[in-house]
Design an enzyme around this catalytic site. Structure first.
Site, mmCIF file in Angstrom:
data_model
loop_
_atom_site.group_PDB
_atom_site.id
_atom_site.type_symbol
_atom_site.label_atom_id
_atom_site.label_comp_id
_atom_site.label_asym_id
_atom_site.label_seq_id
_atom_site.Cartn_x
_atom_site.Cartn_y
_atom_site.Cartn_z
ATOM 1 N N TRP A 195 0.706 -1.219 -0.110
ATOM 2 C CA TRP A 195 0.030 0.103 0.049
ATOM 3 C C TRP A 195 0.962 1.110 0.003
ATOM 4 O O TRP A 195 1.894 1.453 0.979
ATOM 5 C CB TRP A 195 -1.053 -0.009 1.412
ATOM 6 N N GLU A 197 -2.970 -2.923 -2.617
ATOM 7 C CA GLU A 197 -4.010 -2.223 -1.874
ATOM 8 C C GLU A 197 -4.454 -0.858 -2.509
ATOM 9 O O GLU A 197 -3.726 -0.063 -2.471
ATOM 10 C CB GLU A 197 -3.932 -2.126 -0.575
ATOM 11 N N LYS A 228 -6.928 2.755 -2.408
ATOM 12 C CA LYS A 228 -7.754 3.854 -1.534
ATOM 13 C C LYS A 228 -8.252 4.760 -2.406
ATOM 14 O O LYS A 228 -7.881 5.182 -3.415
ATOM 15 C CB LYS A 228 -6.560 4.260 -0.502
ATOM 16 N N ASP A 234 -9.644 -3.033 1.464
ATOM 17 C CA ASP A 234 -9.900 -2.563 2.774
ATOM 18 C C ASP A 234 -11.375 -2.180 2.783
ATOM 19 O O ASP A 234 -11.656 -1.044 2.067
ATOM 20 C CB ASP A 234 -8.752 -1.398 2.963
ATOM 21 N N HIS A 284 -11.720 2.024 2.300
ATOM 22 C CA HIS A 284 -11.169 2.500 1.396
ATOM 23 C C HIS A 284 -11.932 3.061 0.308
ATOM 24 O O HIS A 284 -11.366 3.037 -0.824
ATOM 25 C CB HIS A 284 -9.969 1.842 0.752
ATOM 26 N N HIS A 303 -8.558 -6.263 4.370
ATOM 27 C CA HIS A 303 -8.408 -5.519 5.340
ATOM 28 C C HIS A 303 -9.466 -4.980 5.988
ATOM 29 O O HIS A 303 -10.188 -4.191 5.614
ATOM 30 C CB HIS A 303 -7.443 -4.132 4.942
ATOM 31 N N ASP A 326 -12.459 8.932 8.619
ATOM 32 C CA ASP A 326 -11.499 7.646 9.087
ATOM 33 C C ASP A 326 -11.856 6.302 8.701
ATOM 34 O O ASP A 326 -13.098 5.972 8.858
ATOM 35 C CB ASP A 326 -11.436 7.906 10.555
ATOM 36 N N ASP A 356 -10.402 3.777 9.664
ATOM 37 C CA ASP A 356 -9.837 2.413 10.516
ATOM 38 C C ASP A 356 -10.281 2.632 11.967
ATOM 39 O O ASP A 356 -9.673 2.296 13.080
ATOM 40 C CB ASP A 356 -8.359 2.987 10.450
ATOM 41 N N ASP A 413 -7.536 -4.379 9.989
ATOM 42 C CA ASP A 413 -6.469 -3.015 9.511
ATOM 43 C C ASP A 413 -7.258 -2.015 10.273
ATOM 44 O O ASP A 413 -8.174 -1.300 9.354
ATOM 45 C CB ASP A 413 -6.188 -2.783 8.326
HETATM 46 C C1 RNT Z 1 -3.873 2.511 4.627
HETATM 47 C C2 RNT Z 1 -3.855 1.277 4.443
HETATM 48 C C3 RNT Z 1 -3.055 0.629 5.003
HETATM 49 C C4 RNT Z 1 -2.231 0.968 6.291
HETATM 50 C C5 RNT Z 1 -1.395 -0.317 6.882
HETATM 51 C C6 RNT Z 1 -0.683 0.495 7.926
HETATM 52 O O1 RNT Z 1 -4.864 3.503 4.539
HETATM 53 O O2 RNT Z 1 -5.065 0.679 5.022
HETATM 54 O O3 RNT Z 1 -3.106 -0.981 4.830
HETATM 55 O O4 RNT Z 1 -3.433 0.973 7.353
HETATM 56 O O5 RNT Z 1 -0.443 -0.551 5.846
HETATM 57 ZN ZN ZN Z 2 -5.476 -1.350 4.861
#
Ligand code: RNT
Ligand code: ZN
Length: 421
Positions: free
Chosen positions: A188, A229, A231, A262, A265, A289, A297, A299, A329
């Site tokens: 990523w 990955e 985003k 993810d 994302h 993820h 956010d 995460d 993640d």
């Molecule tokens: C970032 C990605 C990535 C990170 C990690 C720390 O938006 O999700 O995967 O969260 O690599």
């Molecule tokens: Zn991620």
């Protein structure tokens, strides 16, 4: 809960599921095979081990200042061990290149890291019976400070990150070889820009060329697998992200690479659950993820949301356990960090268990006959089937604390260990 009560509740649940033609013992056995990759970076808010004051960049952020964050590798590993002890089953640990062990060798820059800098991770994993996954770290570094890495305009900077990623791919291969389980290596990159970009094509072309160069170095599939990955946006990359979904989906399909999805994302109403059945037709494997996006956010700690349930259902319904790798993640610095792991990993397990206990044969039969009211009603009833009794039994079987009793256990670890940091 008392052991006898858990077992008794399981027997009642088992009989109830049998009425619907579902074998709960088989679901429990299948859940046992689900190894979830715990992201090491929840222990320390993605700080890493390179610098004492390592500040996080790349458009990701861990907000909060809950006391007790891990300050070094020993604490990071102890906290992961603690979380693992509270999660039933056997799981993996996802390590970032930012977490090298330089104690024996002294510091080396990212393009020079080698397996030896991660040997203590491998030894620890061997000792504890974990498998490892790995990630290149293309952020929190002076050469990523302007927001670009593998797609940078400057070929020297691109080369630095190509060298880093390939150093990481070798490390991943060695992890997989020593631990006898393919290490999933994720790429990523944060590349993107805050405001309007007039050279979208240029950066994407650069990224494509960098990836082509990276993958010229062949690795052994039995020991490591690459994934990429995408985003949608990050903090400071609101207007443009080089590695978009279309970019990596295209790259993955054209080059037979695993794609990472993810859950945080994508657009707020866009879900990754609906991508599984499409992507699996064209890409060899999927890395997940699992996260929970909340407004800006991406995460937040994973919870048993509708989307998490849908994601697990799609994987189970597609019979894709072998082609989908489940990693977590998220990073929450505002609550007990070990608690964050336990809540999130247990939520993921519960979602998969619910999916495994779905009366899918009956649902499919209804659908095939166009009985859509019946399908809807059974889906709704299935939500309230006694899956929690099955999960409790699964915890008991794995010698993991059942139900909310893990709260007190984490509080004790906080009092004894993390609060003293
Ligand atoms: C970032 C990605 C990535 C990170 C990690 C720390 O938006 O999700 O995967 O969260 O690599
Ligand atoms: Zn991620």
């Amino acid at each position: 809960m008392k052991e006898a009560q858990i077992k008794q509740a399981y027997e009642v649940a088992k009989a109830r599921y049998a009425e619907l033609g579902i074998d709960s013992d088989a679901a429990v056995a299948k859940l046992q095979d689900l190894s979830i990759s715990l992201h090491c970076w929840q222990t320390d808010d993605v700080t890493g081990t390179e610098k004492a004051d390592g500040s996080l960049t790349g458009g990701i952020q861990a907000t909060g200042n809950y006391p007790g964050k891990a300050r070094n590798l020993a604490e990071i590993r102890a906290d992961i061990d603690k979380a693992m002890a509270l999660i039933p089953g056997e799981h993996r640990v996802n390590v970032h290149a930012l977490y090298a062990d330089f104690s024996e060798t002294g510091f080396v820059d990212r393009d020079k890291i080698e397996p030896k800098h991660f040997q203590s991770w491998i030894d620890w994993a061997k000792e504890k019976g974990y498998k490892l996954d790995f990630n290149a770290t293309c952020f929190s570094h002076e050469k990523s400070a302007d927001g670009f890495t593998l797609s940078h305009r400057d070929p020297a900077i691109r080369q630095f990150w190509i060298d880093h990623v390939n150093a990481c791919r070798k490390i991943a291969e060695e992890m997989g070889r020593q631990l006898n389980s393919a290490c999933i290596h994720n790429i990523w990159i944060p590349d993107g820009s805050k405001d309007l970009t007039v050279d979208r094509a240029l950066y994407r072309k650069n990224l494509k060329e960098s990836l082509d160069k990276i993958f010229e170095m062949k690795t052994n599939d039995d020991y490591m697998r690459d994934c990429i990955e995408c985003k949608l946006f990050g903090i400071g990359s609101e207007s443009y992200v080089v590695g978009s979904h279309e970019f990596y989906m295209g790259y993955g399909v054209a080059n037979n690479k695993m794609v990472t999805l993810d859950s945080g994302h994508f657009h707020p109403t866009e879900v990754i659950s609906d991508k599984i059945s499409s992507l699996l037709l064209f890409a060899p494997e999927i890395m997940l993820h699992v996260s929970r996006g909340v407004r800006w956010d991406s995460d937040h700690v994973v919870l048993l949301t509708d989307e998490l349930q849908a994601l697990a259902q799609e994987i189970v319904r597609a019979d894709a356990f072998d082609r989908v790798h489940v990693g977590l993640d998220y990073f929450d610095a505002s609550i007990n960090r070990i608690g964050a792991y336990v809540v999130g990993t247990r939520a993921a397990q519960k979602a998969f268990l619910m999916a495994l206990l779905e009366p899918i044969a009956q649902l499919r039969a209804f659908e095939a006959k166009g009985q859509n009211f019946e399908r809807l009603a059974l889906l709704e009833e299935a939500k309230a089937l006694p899956w929690a009794d099955v999960y409790n039994y699964f915890c008991l079987k794995n010698n993991a604390i059942v139900g909310e009793a893990y709260i007190a256990d984490i509080q004790k670890y906080e009092a004894d260990v993390t609060s003293k940091r």
